[in-house]
Design a protein around this motif. Sequence first.
Motif, PDB file in Angstrom:
ATOM      1  N   ASN A 124       0.755  -1.131  -0.114  1.00  0.00           N
ATOM      2  CA  ASN A 124       0.181   0.029  -0.094  1.00  0.00           C
ATOM      3  C   ASN A 124       0.874   1.336   0.080  1.00  0.00           C
ATOM      4  O   ASN A 124       0.479   2.347  -0.594  1.00  0.00           O
ATOM      5  N   LYS A 125       2.049   1.307   0.999  1.00  0.00           N
ATOM      6  CA  LYS A 125       2.944   2.530   0.798  1.00  0.00           C
ATOM      7  C   LYS A 125       3.436   2.801  -0.419  1.00  0.00           C
ATOM      8  O   LYS A 125       3.234   4.176  -0.818  1.00  0.00           O
ATOM      9  N   VAL A 126       3.981   1.886  -1.347  1.00  0.00           N
ATOM     10  CA  VAL A 126       4.374   2.183  -2.700  1.00  0.00           C
ATOM     11  C   VAL A 126       3.373   2.505  -3.449  1.00  0.00           C
ATOM     12  O   VAL A 126       3.489   3.444  -4.359  1.00  0.00           O
ATOM     13  N   PHE A 127       2.285   1.852  -3.544  1.00  0.00           N
ATOM     14  CA  PHE A 127       0.928   1.912  -4.302  1.00  0.00           C
ATOM     15  C   PHE A 127       0.410   3.362  -4.265  1.00  0.00           C
ATOM     16  O   PHE A 127       0.303   3.906  -5.137  1.00  0.00           O
ATOM     17  N   LYS A 128       0.395   3.927  -3.104  1.00  0.00           N
ATOM     18  CA  LYS A 128       0.101   5.277  -2.522  1.00  0.00           C
ATOM     19  C   LYS A 128       0.869   6.312  -3.376  1.00  0.00           C
ATOM     20  O   LYS A 128       0.370   7.198  -3.930  1.00  0.00           O
ATOM     21  N   ARG A 129       2.228   5.972  -3.648  1.00  0.00           N
ATOM     22  CA  ARG A 129       2.948   6.914  -4.097  1.00  0.00           C
ATOM     23  C   ARG A 129       2.708   7.206  -5.660  1.00  0.00           C
ATOM     24  O   ARG A 129       2.660   8.098  -6.387  1.00  0.00           O
ATOM     25  N   VAL A 130       2.290   5.897  -6.543  1.00  0.00           N
ATOM     26  CA  VAL A 130       1.837   5.823  -7.807  1.00  0.00           C
ATOM     27  C   VAL A 130       0.658   6.537  -7.778  1.00  0.00           C
ATOM     28  O   VAL A 130       0.504   7.239  -8.818  1.00  0.00           O
ATOM     29  N   GLU A 131      -0.454   6.258  -6.919  1.00  0.00           N
ATOM     30  CA  GLU A 131      -1.644   6.786  -7.028  1.00  0.00           C
ATOM     31  C   GLU A 131      -1.478   8.572  -6.797  1.00  0.00           C
ATOM     32  O   GLU A 131      -2.205   9.272  -7.673  1.00  0.00           O
TER      33      GLU A 131
END
Length: 177
Positions: A124-131
Amino acid sequence: IDDLIKETSLIIESEGFVINTNKTKILTPEERQIVTGIVVNDGINVNRKFVRNLRATIYNCERFGIESQLVKNVRDDRSSRPNENASKYHPSVSYFLRHLLGKINFYGSVVLFNNQGERNVENNKVFKRVETYENILFRFYEYLKLLEIQKVDFDVKIKKSVKKLISKRHRLEKRLS
């Protein structure tokens, strides 16, 4: 750690390089580790301040107009924001939009490094950056559309570049249609 520093120094010097001790730091995992402006602690990322400033700039453009973000009478040529006479080849609005797109592209290149978004949907932490990158990119595109409606003169190649970036992001392409 002293032995590690000595060993590393010997290797570096044996390769013909000189160590600048003024620029050498030992950082623990608890400290923010920055290499050439990129935070490298937990994967690679940009500083939160950079992202907040980028969002704030787009927000201020939307709310107060692009002219509010152009720096007037800058004495220092190293200013990161273009001034009202930034380039004799580009009107300042187009120049500023290119400047902003460059910052968005920099942020995107860092967070999308090695397909982080595709491989880390579960992280979730990395995916939030992409979002966050995708949201900023889409807001910028929406702002460019608003500028067109307001008949603000800027280079249309900027909008085409943004649309091309959006077409590479599957979730954004859905939002576009």
